[in-house]
Design an enzyme around this catalytic site. Structure first.
Site, PDB file in Angstrom:
ATOM      1  N   HIS A 249      30.243 -16.316  -8.129  1.00 46.87           N
ATOM      2  CA  HIS A 249      28.820 -16.170  -8.443  1.00 46.87           C
ATOM      3  C   HIS A 249      28.628 -15.247  -9.652  1.00 46.87           C
ATOM      4  CE1 HIS A 249      27.927 -18.365  -4.855  1.00 46.87           C
ATOM      5  NE2 HIS A 249      26.646 -18.026  -4.815  1.00 46.87           N
ATOM      6  N   HIS A 302      31.123  -9.427  -1.920  1.00 50.42           N
ATOM      7  CA  HIS A 302      32.322  -9.060  -2.699  1.00 50.42           C
ATOM      8  C   HIS A 302      32.513  -7.552  -2.870  1.00 50.42           C
ATOM      9  CE1 HIS A 302      34.101 -12.817  -4.050  1.00 50.42           C
ATOM     10  NE2 HIS A 302      32.889 -13.322  -4.153  1.00 50.42           N
TER      11      HIS A 302
HETATM   12  C1  LIG Z   1      35.665 -29.851 -26.534  1.00 50.07           C
HETATM   13  C2  LIG Z   1      35.905 -30.754 -25.413  1.00 50.07           C
HETATM   14  C3  LIG Z   1      34.818 -30.643 -24.378  1.00 50.07           C
HETATM   15  C4  LIG Z   1      35.103 -31.468 -23.178  1.00 50.07           C
HETATM   16  C5  LIG Z   1      34.224 -31.049 -22.034  1.00 50.07           C
HETATM   17  C6  LIG Z   1      34.751 -31.584 -20.766  1.00 50.07           C
HETATM   18  C7  LIG Z   1      34.115 -30.926 -19.598  1.00 50.07           C
HETATM   19  C8  LIG Z   1      34.532 -31.598 -18.374  1.00 50.07           C
HETATM   20  C9  LIG Z   1      33.528 -31.370 -17.264  1.00 50.07           C
HETATM   21  C10 LIG Z   1      32.717 -32.566 -17.009  1.00 50.07           C
HETATM   22  C11 LIG Z   1      31.550 -32.292 -16.085  1.00 50.07           C
HETATM   23  C12 LIG Z   1      30.267 -32.144 -16.797  1.00 50.07           C
HETATM   24  C13 LIG Z   1      29.141 -31.914 -15.812  1.00 50.07           C
HETATM   25  C14 LIG Z   1      27.912 -31.578 -16.432  1.00 50.07           C
HETATM   26  C15 LIG Z   1      26.759 -31.723 -15.514  1.00 50.07           C
HETATM   27  C16 LIG Z   1      26.889 -30.806 -14.335  1.00 50.07           C
HETATM   28  O1  LIG Z   1      26.802 -29.645 -14.501  1.00 50.07           O
HETATM   29  S1  LIG Z   1      27.153 -31.503 -12.804  1.00 50.07           S
HETATM   30  C17 LIG Z   1      28.029 -30.302 -11.890  1.00 50.07           C
HETATM   31  C18 LIG Z   1      27.165 -29.496 -10.994  1.00 50.07           C
HETATM   32  N1  LIG Z   1      27.989 -28.584 -10.248  1.00 50.07           N
HETATM   33  C19 LIG Z   1      27.700 -27.332 -10.201  1.00 50.07           C
HETATM   34  O2  LIG Z   1      26.774 -26.898 -10.829  1.00 50.07           O
HETATM   35  C20 LIG Z   1      28.584 -26.460  -9.315  1.00 50.07           C
HETATM   36  C21 LIG Z   1      28.347 -25.009  -9.584  1.00 50.07           C
HETATM   37  N2  LIG Z   1      28.989 -24.192  -8.583  1.00 50.07           N
HETATM   38  C22 LIG Z   1      30.133 -23.544  -8.794  1.00 50.07           C
HETATM   39  O3  LIG Z   1      30.713 -23.589  -9.848  1.00 50.07           O
HETATM   40  C23 LIG Z   1      30.666 -22.744  -7.610  1.00 50.07           C
HETATM   41  O4  LIG Z   1      30.058 -23.160  -6.438  1.00 50.07           O
HETATM   42  C24 LIG Z   1      30.404 -21.230  -7.765  1.00 50.07           C
HETATM   43  C25 LIG Z   1      28.955 -20.909  -8.008  1.00 50.07           C
HETATM   44  C26 LIG Z   1      31.249 -20.728  -8.924  1.00 50.07           C
HETATM   45  C27 LIG Z   1      30.796 -20.492  -6.492  1.00 50.07           C
HETATM   46  O5  LIG Z   1      32.074 -20.782  -6.149  1.00 50.07           O
HETATM   47  P1  LIG Z   1      32.417 -20.831  -4.583  1.00 50.07           P
HETATM   48  O6  LIG Z   1      33.893 -21.095  -4.526  1.00 50.07           O
HETATM   49  O7  LIG Z   1      31.592 -21.963  -4.022  1.00 50.07           O
HETATM   50  O8  LIG Z   1      32.049 -19.535  -3.974  1.00 50.07           O
HETATM   51  N1  LIG Z   2      23.588 -14.174  -4.394  1.00 49.87           N
HETATM   52  C1  LIG Z   2      24.151 -14.747  -3.339  1.00 49.87           C
HETATM   53  N2  LIG Z   2      23.383 -15.291  -2.371  1.00 49.87           N
HETATM   54  C2  LIG Z   2      23.933 -15.871  -1.286  1.00 49.87           C
HETATM   55  N3  LIG Z   2      25.271 -15.988  -1.092  1.00 49.87           N
HETATM   56  C3  LIG Z   2      26.080 -15.480  -2.026  1.00 49.87           C
HETATM   57  C4  LIG Z   2      25.561 -14.836  -3.189  1.00 49.87           C
HETATM   58  N4  LIG Z   2      26.604 -14.418  -3.933  1.00 49.87           N
HETATM   59  C5  LIG Z   2      27.717 -14.791  -3.271  1.00 49.87           C
HETATM   60  N5  LIG Z   2      27.399 -15.426  -2.130  1.00 49.87           N
HETATM   61  C6  LIG Z   2      28.314 -16.003  -1.140  1.00 49.87           C
HETATM   62  O1  LIG Z   2      29.475 -15.193  -1.052  1.00 49.87           O
HETATM   63  C7  LIG Z   2      30.640 -15.988  -0.960  1.00 49.87           C
HETATM   64  C8  LIG Z   2      31.558 -15.670  -2.123  1.00 49.87           C
HETATM   65  O2  LIG Z   2      30.901 -16.099  -3.311  1.00 49.87           O
HETATM   66  P1  LIG Z   2      31.537 -16.103  -4.761  1.00 49.87           P
HETATM   67  O3  LIG Z   2      33.013 -15.968  -4.622  1.00 49.87           O
HETATM   68  O4  LIG Z   2      31.108 -17.378  -5.385  1.00 49.87           O
HETATM   69  O5  LIG Z   2      30.925 -14.935  -5.481  1.00 49.87           O
HETATM   70  C9  LIG Z   2      30.165 -17.429  -0.966  1.00 49.87           C
HETATM   71  O6  LIG Z   2      30.076 -17.847   0.361  1.00 49.87           O
HETATM   72  P2  LIG Z   2      30.394 -19.334   0.821  1.00 49.87           P
HETATM   73  O7  LIG Z   2      31.685 -19.704   0.177  1.00 49.87           O
HETATM   74  O8  LIG Z   2      30.443 -19.253   2.308  1.00 49.87           O
HETATM   75  O9  LIG Z   2      29.231 -20.134   0.334  1.00 49.87           O
HETATM   76  C10 LIG Z   2      28.813 -17.346  -1.604  1.00 49.87           C
HETATM   77  O10 LIG Z   2      27.925 -18.371  -1.209  1.00 49.87           O
END
Ligand SMILES: CCCCCCCCCCCCCCCC(=O)SCCNC(=O)CCNC(=O)[C@H](O)C(C)(C)COP(=O)(O)O
Ligand SMILES: Nc1ncnc2c1ncn2[C@@H]1O[C@H](COP(=O)(O)O)[C@@H](OP(=O)(O)O)[C@H]1O
Length: 340
Positions: A249, A302
Site C-alpha cells: 500500500h 505494517h
Molecule cells: C516501455 C514498455 C512499457 C510496457 C508496459 C507493459 C506493462 C504491462 C502491464 C499491463 C497491464 C496494464 C494495466 C493497465 C490498467 C490497469 O491498471 S488494470 C489493473 C488493476 N489492478 C490494480 O489496480 C491492482 C492494484 N493493487 C495492487 O497492486 C496490490 O493489491 C497492492 C495495493 C500493491 C497491495 O498488495 P497486496 O499484496 O494485495 O497487499
Molecule cells: N489503508 C489501508 N486500509 C485498509 N487495509 C490496509 C491499508 N493498508 C494496508 N492494509 C492491509 O494490510 C495488509 C498489508 O497491506 P500491504 O502489504 O499492501 O501494505 C493488507 O491486507 P490483506 O492482504 O488482508 O488485504 C492490506 O489490505
C-alpha cells in the site's frame, strides 16, 4: 586586387571580433527564453511543455561551422552574411518563476515530494501514541477493497481524465511515461519473471507461507507451504510471515500519487485556469483519497521499516523519470516532459 583581398580579410577578422560565438548565442537564447528572470538557473525541462523540441547540444565543430557560415554567408564566400535574429522558442516562457532547491526540485515539487514520507511518519507516530478505533482500521473497509486494491486501475482512469483535456502535440510521450509507471507497478507488485519484486524481497529475507495442517500433532499444526508469492499464499489461506514484508500500500499510494502530481503540476502551473476544470478536481479527489489511505496504512498496518521501504520503492521510478532524466537532453527527448 591584392588590396581588395587584404581588406576583405581585415573585414572578416573585424566581424569575428564583434560577433559573439555561436554557442553563446544558442545558450543565451535557450536560457533566456526559458528563464527570463534568472538566466543562470538550470533549464527546467519539466515546464517547457510537450510541444517543445529540445535544443540539441552542438559540438565544437558545429559551433565553428556556424561562426564561419554567419561570417561568410551561404553561397557568397566574400560577403559577410547579416546575422539572423534568433528563432523564437516554440513554446512561450512559463508564466511563473521557479526557484530550485539543491538544483533538483522546484519549491512546489519538493513540497509535494515531502507530503508522503511525512504522512507515513505522522501515521506511524499516531500508531505508537494512540491509534483511534476506526472503520479505516479494517482491511475489509470499502475504500480499501474497492479503491486501493484496484489502485492502479483508478490511477489509470484519473490519468486519462487529466489527459483528455490537454492539447498535446506528442501524446506518445505521455503514453511512454504512463507505460514506465505501469511497468514499475507491474514488476513490483504483480509479476517479475515469476513472483513480483516485493514478494521476492519477502522470500529472500526469510519469509515463508504458513498454513494450518489439521492432521498434524496438536501444537504443531503450522507447516510451511511452498508458495512463492503472496498471491499463492492467500490462495491456500496461508499466513505470509517471517520476512521483510514491504508495504504494497505504501508503495502503490506513493507511486501513483507522485505520478499524478508530476503530470498535473506543470499543467496547472503553466495554465492557471485549468485548475478550475472538473478534470483537475477529479485528479485532486484521487490524490486526496490516496493520501488519506496512506495515512491509514501509516496508523494501522505494517512496521515502520516496511512502510519506509514501500515508500522508497514508490519513489524509485518517479525519481528517474521526473527528477534525474530532465538533466539529460537525449533521454528527456525520449520520454518527453509533462505540460500543456
Ligand atoms: C516501455 C514498455 C512499457 C510496457 C508496459 C507493459 C506493462 C504491462 C502491464 C499491463 C497491464 C496494464 C494495466 C493497465 C490498467 C490497469 O491498471 S488494470 C489493473 C488493476 N489492478 C490494480 O489496480 C491492482 C492494484 N493493487 C495492487 O497492486 C496490490 O493489491 C497492492 C495495493 C500493491 C497491495 O498488495 P497486496 O499484496 O494485495 O497487499
Ligand atoms: N489503508 C489501508 N486500509 C485498509 N487495509 C490496509 C491499508 N493498508 C494496508 N492494509 C492491509 O494490510 C495488509 C498489508 O497491506 P500491504 O502489504 O499492501 O501494505 C493488507 O491486507 P490483506 O492482504 O488482508 O488485504 C492490506 O489490505
Amino acid at each position: 586586387m591584392q588590396q581588395n583581398a587584404s581588406s576583405t580579410t581585415q573585414q572578416k577578422s573585424a566581424d569575428r571580433s564583434t560577433v559573439p560565438p555561436a554557442q553563446s548565442i544558442i545558450t543565451d537564447i535557450t536560457t533566456s527564453s526559458l528563464e527570463p528572470t534568472e538566466p543562470t538557473e538550470p533549464i527546467d525541462l519539466t515546464t517547457t511543455g510537450e510541444a517543445t523540441e529540445l535544443p540539441t547540444a552542438s559540438t565544437p565543430g558545429e559551433d565553428d561551422s556556424l561562426v564561419v557560415q554567419s561570417l561568410h554567408g551561404l553561397g557568397s564566400p566574400l560577403l559577410p552574411a547579416p546575422i539572423q535574429p534568433p528563432t523564437p522558442p516554440l513554446t512561450p516562457p512559463p508564466a511563473y518563476s521557479r526557484k530550485y532547491v539543491a538544483g533538483l526540485f522546484t519549491f512546489e515539487q519538493l513540497s509535494i515530494f515531502l507530503i508522503y514520507p511525512s504522512t507515513i511518519a505522522v501515521g506511524s507516530l499516531i500508531s505508537i501514541v494512540s491509534p483511534p478505533e476506526s472503520y479505516f482500521g479494517l482491511r475489509t473497509n470499502f475504500f480499501n477493497v474497492f479503491f486501493v486494491k484496484n489502485g492502479w486501475f483508478w490511477t489509470t482512469i484519473t490519468f486519462m481524465v487529466h489527459c483528455i483535456r490537454l492539447r498535446i502535440s506528442k501524446p506518445s510521450k505521455l503514453v511512454i511515461r504512463y507505460a514506465f509507471a505501469t511497468l514499475w507497478w507491474f514488476l513490483f507488485t504483480q509479476w517479475f519473471f515469476g513472483a513480483p519484486i516485493m514478494d521476492r524481497v519477502f522470500l529472500g529475507t526469510g519469509g515463508v507461507c504458513f498454513v494450518n495442517d489439521p492432521e498434524a500433532v496438536p501444537g504443531d499444526e503450522r507447516k510451511v507451504h511452498d508458495s512463492w508469492s503472496s498471491f499463492g499464499c492467500r490462495h491456500v489461506k496461508g499466513e505470509w510471515a517471517g520476512g521483510h514484508d514491504i508495504s504494497g500500500h505504501s508503495f502503490l499510494l506513493t507511486h501513483a500519487s507522485l505520478f499524478l502530481w508530476f503530470e498535473l503540476l506543470p499543467v496547472i502551473m503553466e495554465r492557471g485556469p485549468l485548475l478550475r476544470q472538473i478534470n483537475t478536481k477529479i485528479v485532486f479527489v484521487t490524490l486526496a483519497l490516496w493520501w488519506w489511505m496512506l495515512l491509514m496504512t501509516g496508523i494501522y498496518f505494517h512496521t515502520f521499516t516496511e512502510k519506509v521501504t514501500g515508500w522508497l520503492c514508490g519513489i524509485a521510478e518517479w525519481a528517474i523519470i521526473y527528477i534525474l532524466l530532465p538533466g539529460n537532453r537525449t533521454l528527456t527527448t525520449m520520454v518527453g516532459v509533462p505540460g500543456v
